[in-house]
Design a protein around this motif. Structure first.
Motif, PDB file in Angstrom:
ATOM      1  N   ALA A  61       0.775  -1.167   0.184  1.00  0.00           N
ATOM      2  CA  ALA A  61      -0.138   0.004   0.024  1.00  0.00           C
ATOM      3  C   ALA A  61       0.800   1.307   0.072  1.00  0.00           C
ATOM      4  O   ALA A  61       0.697   2.244  -0.754  1.00  0.00           O
ATOM      5  N   LEU A  62       1.897   1.312   0.888  1.00  0.00           N
ATOM      6  CA  LEU A  62       3.062   2.306   0.725  1.00  0.00           C
ATOM      7  C   LEU A  62       3.539   2.528  -0.494  1.00  0.00           C
ATOM      8  O   LEU A  62       3.485   3.910  -1.028  1.00  0.00           O
ATOM      9  N   ARG A  63       4.036   1.421  -1.362  1.00  0.00           N
ATOM     10  CA  ARG A  63       4.351   1.696  -2.487  1.00  0.00           C
ATOM     11  C   ARG A  63       3.371   2.297  -3.531  1.00  0.00           C
ATOM     12  O   ARG A  63       4.039   3.090  -4.646  1.00  0.00           O
ATOM     13  N   SER A  64       2.350   2.082  -3.271  1.00  0.00           N
ATOM     14  CA  SER A  64       1.287   2.338  -4.273  1.00  0.00           C
ATOM     15  C   SER A  64       0.834   4.129  -3.723  1.00  0.00           C
ATOM     16  O   SER A  64      -0.167   4.543  -4.253  1.00  0.00           O
ATOM     17  N   GLU A  65       1.461   4.516  -2.561  1.00  0.00           N
ATOM     18  CA  GLU A  65       1.036   5.804  -2.012  1.00  0.00           C
ATOM     19  C   GLU A  65      -0.544   5.937  -1.514  1.00  0.00           C
ATOM     20  O   GLU A  65      -1.008   6.753  -1.751  1.00  0.00           O
ATOM     21  N   ASN A  66      -1.008   4.584  -1.059  1.00  0.00           N
ATOM     22  CA  ASN A  66      -2.266   4.520  -0.594  1.00  0.00           C
ATOM     23  C   ASN A  66      -1.891   4.448   1.102  1.00  0.00           C
ATOM     24  O   ASN A  66      -1.812   3.216   1.982  1.00  0.00           O
ATOM     25  N   PHE A  67      -1.841   5.560   1.491  1.00  0.00           N
ATOM     26  CA  PHE A  67      -1.609   5.664   2.943  1.00  0.00           C
ATOM     27  C   PHE A  67      -2.548   5.531   4.005  1.00  0.00           C
ATOM     28  O   PHE A  67      -2.183   4.772   5.026  1.00  0.00           O
ATOM     29  N   ARG A  68      -3.704   5.636   3.533  1.00  0.00           N
ATOM     30  CA  ARG A  68      -4.680   5.266   4.469  1.00  0.00           C
ATOM     31  C   ARG A  68      -4.984   3.742   4.716  1.00  0.00           C
ATOM     32  O   ARG A  68      -5.014   3.198   5.605  1.00  0.00           O
ATOM     33  N   SER A  69      -4.849   2.711   3.331  1.00  0.00           N
ATOM     34  CA  SER A  69      -4.720   1.352   3.686  1.00  0.00           C
ATOM     35  C   SER A  69      -3.534   0.991   4.540  1.00  0.00           C
ATOM     36  O   SER A  69      -3.685   0.298   5.318  1.00  0.00           O
ATOM     37  N   ALA A  70      -2.343   1.720   4.177  1.00  0.00           N
ATOM     38  CA  ALA A  70      -1.004   1.320   5.016  1.00  0.00           C
ATOM     39  C   ALA A  70      -1.202   1.522   6.310  1.00  0.00           C
ATOM     40  O   ALA A  70      -0.812   0.588   7.244  1.00  0.00           O
ATOM     41  N   TYR A  71      -1.713   2.521   6.853  1.00  0.00           N
ATOM     42  CA  TYR A  71      -1.916   2.841   8.312  1.00  0.00           C
ATOM     43  C   TYR A  71      -3.062   1.713   9.003  1.00  0.00           C
ATOM     44  O   TYR A  71      -2.748   1.511  10.025  1.00  0.00           O
ATOM     45  N   ILE A  72      -3.810   1.523   8.396  1.00  0.00           N
ATOM     46  CA  ILE A  72      -5.136   0.504   8.627  1.00  0.00           C
ATOM     47  C   ILE A  72      -4.331  -0.739   8.821  1.00  0.00           C
ATOM     48  O   ILE A  72      -4.365  -1.688   9.885  1.00  0.00           O
ATOM     49  N   PHE A  73      -3.543  -1.120   7.795  1.00  0.00           N
ATOM     50  CA  PHE A  73      -2.867  -2.752   7.863  1.00  0.00           C
ATOM     51  C   PHE A  73      -2.139  -2.570   9.072  1.00  0.00           C
ATOM     52  O   PHE A  73      -1.807  -3.697   9.792  1.00  0.00           O
ATOM     53  N   TYR A  74      -0.989  -1.456   9.106  1.00  0.00           N
ATOM     54  CA  TYR A  74      -0.221  -1.590  10.357  1.00  0.00           C
ATOM     55  C   TYR A  74      -0.806  -1.449  11.737  1.00  0.00           C
ATOM     56  O   TYR A  74      -0.463  -2.176  12.655  1.00  0.00           O
ATOM     57  N   LYS A  75      -2.155  -1.014  11.804  1.00  0.00           N
ATOM     58  CA  LYS A  75      -2.795  -1.084  12.964  1.00  0.00           C
ATOM     59  C   LYS A  75      -3.200  -2.359  13.324  1.00  0.00           C
ATOM     60  O   LYS A  75      -3.325  -2.821  14.499  1.00  0.00           O
ATOM     61  N   LYS A  76      -3.632  -3.151  12.273  1.00  0.00           N
ATOM     62  CA  LYS A  76      -4.110  -4.533  12.344  1.00  0.00           C
ATOM     63  C   LYS A  76      -2.754  -5.320  12.826  1.00  0.00           C
ATOM     64  O   LYS A  76      -2.968  -6.478  13.532  1.00  0.00           O
ATOM     65  N   ALA A  77      -1.567  -5.208  12.344  1.00  0.00           N
ATOM     66  CA  ALA A  77      -0.606  -5.858  12.559  1.00  0.00           C
ATOM     67  C   ALA A  77      -0.105  -5.394  14.133  1.00  0.00           C
ATOM     68  O   ALA A  77       0.235  -6.366  14.793  1.00  0.00           O
ATOM     69  N   ALA A  78      -0.360  -4.091  14.553  1.00  0.00           N
ATOM     70  CA  ALA A  78      -0.080  -3.966  16.048  1.00  0.00           C
ATOM     71  C   ALA A  78      -1.069  -4.793  16.843  1.00  0.00           C
ATOM     72  O   ALA A  78      -0.742  -5.401  17.962  1.00  0.00           O
ATOM     73  N   GLU A  79      -2.455  -5.069  16.595  1.00  0.00           N
ATOM     74  CA  GLU A  79      -3.231  -5.530  17.281  1.00  0.00           C
ATOM     75  C   GLU A  79      -2.923  -7.158  17.274  1.00  0.00           C
ATOM     76  O   GLU A  79      -3.024  -7.809  18.518  1.00  0.00           O
ATOM     77  N   LEU A  80      -2.491  -7.875  16.319  1.00  0.00           N
ATOM     78  CA  LEU A  80      -2.019  -9.101  16.208  1.00  0.00           C
ATOM     79  C   LEU A  80      -0.811  -9.342  17.078  1.00  0.00           C
ATOM     80  O   LEU A  80      -0.860 -10.476  17.927  1.00  0.00           O
ATOM     81  N   SER A  81       0.099  -8.326  16.981  1.00  0.00           N
ATOM     82  CA  SER A  81       1.242  -8.120  17.767  1.00  0.00           C
ATOM     83  C   SER A  81       0.743  -8.483  19.370  1.00  0.00           C
ATOM     84  O   SER A  81       1.447  -8.971  20.249  1.00  0.00           O
ATOM     85  N   LYS A  82      -0.226  -7.703  19.514  1.00  0.00           N
ATOM     86  CA  LYS A  82      -0.659  -7.561  21.155  1.00  0.00           C
ATOM     87  C   LYS A  82      -1.223  -8.867  21.466  1.00  0.00           C
ATOM     88  O   LYS A  82      -0.975  -9.449  22.661  1.00  0.00           O
ATOM     89  N   GLU A  83      -2.015  -9.588  20.597  1.00  0.00           N
ATOM     90  CA  GLU A  83      -2.629 -10.933  20.778  1.00  0.00           C
ATOM     91  C   GLU A  83      -1.473 -11.913  20.946  1.00  0.00           C
ATOM     92  O   GLU A  83      -1.232 -12.843  21.973  1.00  0.00           O
ATOM     93  N   LEU A  84      -0.466 -11.748  20.275  1.00  0.00           N
ATOM     94  CA  LEU A  84       0.850 -12.423  20.331  1.00  0.00           C
ATOM     95  C   LEU A  84       1.835 -12.265  21.572  1.00  0.00           C
ATOM     96  O   LEU A  84       2.830 -12.651  21.904  1.00  0.00           O
ATOM     97  N   MET A  85       1.444 -11.056  22.270  1.00  0.00           N
ATOM     98  CA  MET A  85       2.146 -10.699  23.463  1.00  0.00           C
ATOM     99  C   MET A  85       3.421 -10.301  23.136  1.00  0.00           C
ATOM    100  O   MET A  85       4.404 -10.542  23.753  1.00  0.00           O
ATOM    101  N   GLN A  86       3.756  -9.863  22.017  1.00  0.00           N
ATOM    102  CA  GLN A  86       5.046  -9.274  21.527  1.00  0.00           C
ATOM    103  C   GLN A  86       4.772  -7.542  21.463  1.00  0.00           C
ATOM    104  O   GLN A  86       4.860  -6.899  20.500  1.00  0.00           O
ATOM    105  N   ALA A  87       5.007  -7.015  22.893  1.00  0.00           N
ATOM    106  CA  ALA A  87       4.966  -5.631  23.085  1.00  0.00           C
ATOM    107  C   ALA A  87       5.987  -4.800  22.271  1.00  0.00           C
ATOM    108  O   ALA A  87       5.341  -3.633  21.751  1.00  0.00           O
TER     109      ALA A  87
END
Length: 129
Positions: free
Chosen positions: A76-102
């Motif tokens: 998404a970043l390569r395509s300059e789709n910043f909205r999608s990119a920030y949403i994807f990173y937010k989802k990655a953060a949520e999965l990391s929290k679930e994985l207990m990887q602070a």
């Protein structure tokens, strides 16, 4: 007191199993530690250990999902789709929290926030042209 040593031993075995990607062994040992904690009426500890047991068996799938989401964010970043990119990173953060990887949770939250700010600025100033 000997029971606390058992909890520690099971926990250490589980953590070492995680390091070598033996998720089944990790899950079983976290569960054994939780059972001993319950016998000692250590309810909060038992709850945490049960959660670690449950998560341990899901680590491969959750990690694979997070890796795909990170790749989607980069695309998404390569395509300059910043909205999608920030949403994807937010989802990655949520999965990391679930994985207990602070550390990963913090990294992806920071990236998401920075991209969200960038996106908002981009939208605001494009509208002024």
């Amino acid at each position: 007191n000997n029971e606390h040593v058992k909890i520690s031993d099971f926990y250490t075995i589980a953590e070492n199993a995680l390091k070598i990607n033996d998720y089944d062994k990790a899950s079983k040992n976290f569960n054994k530690a939780a059972e001993v904690a319950e016998e000692l009426l250590e309810k909060d500890l038992a709850k945490t250990l049960k959660h670690k047991s449950k998560i341990s068996s899901k680590i491969p799938l959750l990690t694979k999902n997070r890796d795909k989401i990170i790749q989607d964010a980069k695309n998404a970043l390569r395509s300059e789709n910043f909205r999608s990119a920030y949403i994807f990173y937010k989802k990655a953060a949520e999965l990391s929290k679930e994985l207990m990887q602070a550390d990963k949770e913090e990294e992806y939250n920071l990236k998401s926030k920075a991209l969200q700010d960038f996106y908002n600025a981009d939208v605001k100033f494009k509208g002024m042209k």
